[in-house]
Design a protein around this motif. Structure first.
Motif, PDB file in Angstrom:
ATOM      1  N   TYR A 129       0.821  -1.219   0.000  1.00 27.65           N
ATOM      2  CA  TYR A 129       0.000   0.000   0.000  1.00 27.65           C
ATOM      3  C   TYR A 129       0.855   1.269   0.000  1.00 27.65           C
ATOM      4  CZ  TYR A 129      -3.457  -3.450   1.238  1.00 27.65           C
ATOM      5  OH  TYR A 129      -4.262  -4.566   1.231  1.00 27.65           O
ATOM      6  N   GLU A 183      -0.776   4.202  -1.941  1.00 27.08           N
ATOM      7  CA  GLU A 183      -1.923   4.762  -1.235  1.00 27.08           C
ATOM      8  C   GLU A 183      -1.498   5.562  -0.016  1.00 27.08           C
ATOM      9  OE1 GLU A 183      -1.795   1.637  -2.308  1.00 27.08           O
ATOM     10  OE2 GLU A 183      -3.559   1.323  -3.569  1.00 27.08           O
ATOM     11  N   ALA A 238     -11.837   7.845   1.457  1.00 24.95           N
ATOM     12  CA  ALA A 238     -11.921   6.695   0.552  1.00 24.95           C
ATOM     13  C   ALA A 238     -10.619   5.903   0.522  1.00 24.95           C
ATOM     14  CB  ALA A 238     -12.292   7.171  -0.854  1.00 24.95           C
ATOM     15  N   ILE A 239      -9.497   6.597   0.393  1.00 19.33           N
ATOM     16  CA  ILE A 239      -8.212   5.896   0.311  1.00 19.33           C
ATOM     17  C   ILE A 239      -7.857   5.269   1.658  1.00 19.33           C
ATOM     18  CG2 ILE A 239      -5.734   6.183  -0.105  1.00 19.33           C
ATOM     19  CD1 ILE A 239      -6.505   8.393  -2.133  1.00 19.33           C
ATOM     20  N   LYS A 276      -9.790   2.147   1.991  1.00 19.15           N
ATOM     21  CA  LYS A 276      -9.228   1.091   1.138  1.00 19.15           C
ATOM     22  C   LYS A 276      -8.015   0.455   1.813  1.00 19.15           C
ATOM     23  CE  LYS A 276      -7.107   0.329  -3.358  1.00 19.15           C
ATOM     24  NZ  LYS A 276      -6.610   0.935  -4.577  1.00 19.15           N
ATOM     25  N   VAL A 277      -7.128   1.279   2.352  1.00 17.87           N
ATOM     26  CA  VAL A 277      -5.941   0.760   3.034  1.00 17.87           C
ATOM     27  C   VAL A 277      -6.351  -0.016   4.282  1.00 17.87           C
ATOM     28  CG1 VAL A 277      -3.839   1.411   4.297  1.00 17.87           C
ATOM     29  CG2 VAL A 277      -4.385   2.522   2.133  1.00 17.87           C
ATOM     30  N   MET A 303      -9.232  -1.588   5.019  1.00 21.82           N
ATOM     31  CA  MET A 303      -9.859  -2.874   4.704  1.00 21.82           C
ATOM     32  C   MET A 303      -8.857  -3.854   4.099  1.00 21.82           C
ATOM     33  SD  MET A 303     -12.943  -2.993   5.663  1.00 21.82           S
ATOM     34  CE  MET A 303     -12.565  -1.979   7.078  1.00 21.82           C
ATOM     35  N   GLY A 304      -7.995  -3.368   3.222  1.00 23.38           N
ATOM     36  CA  GLY A 304      -6.991  -4.238   2.617  1.00 23.38           C
ATOM     37  C   GLY A 304      -5.999  -4.763   3.637  1.00 23.38           C
TER      38      GLY A 304
END
Length: 122
Positions: free
Chosen positions: A28, A31, A92-93, A96-97, A99-100
């Motif tokens: 990541y 991100e 949003a980013i 994403k980080v 959850m990933g």
């Protein structure tokens, strides 16, 4: 009932554990760099709002004139729209980080569990 003593963790900083945890962030990098840049923009824009309020008070309220007021409103509105987009992208980013990263840690833990021997205790 017997009292259960809690373990003290205040001086138990495990560098090996943190290195393992931070190794999950490697996929990541892009991100995280984006998040840092967006946070800088958000902070910079947030810092300009008090100065814009000062400018408005000094040039429009105290002087009692509307000369340049519409340009100021346009600039202020564009800045608010840009800030809204920045905050949206930040959320949003970061989501994403988040959850990933959670998925990767769970997947790694599951894969490790699959390699362990299963014992049946009686």
């Amino acid at each position: 009932m017997a009292q259960i003593k809690e373990k003290e963790y205040k001086n138990n900083f495990d560098l090996k554990l943190w290195k393992k945890y931070l190794s999950f962030l490697k996929p990541y990098k892009k991100e995280i760099f984006s998040l840092i840049m967006i946070m800088v923009f958000v902070g910079a824009i947030d810092a300009t709002f008090p100065y814009l309020s000062k400018y408005a008070i000094d040039n429009f309220v105290i002087k009692g004139t509307y000369k340049g007021f519409y340009k100021f409103i346009l600039f202020y509105s564009i800045l608010i729209i840009f800030q809204t987009i920045n905050v949206y992208l930040l959320i949003a980013i970061a989501g994403k980080v988040d959850m990933g990263l959670c998925h990767d840690i769970r997947k790694s833990a599951f894969e490790k569990l699959q390699t362990l021997v299963f014992f049946l205790f009686r």
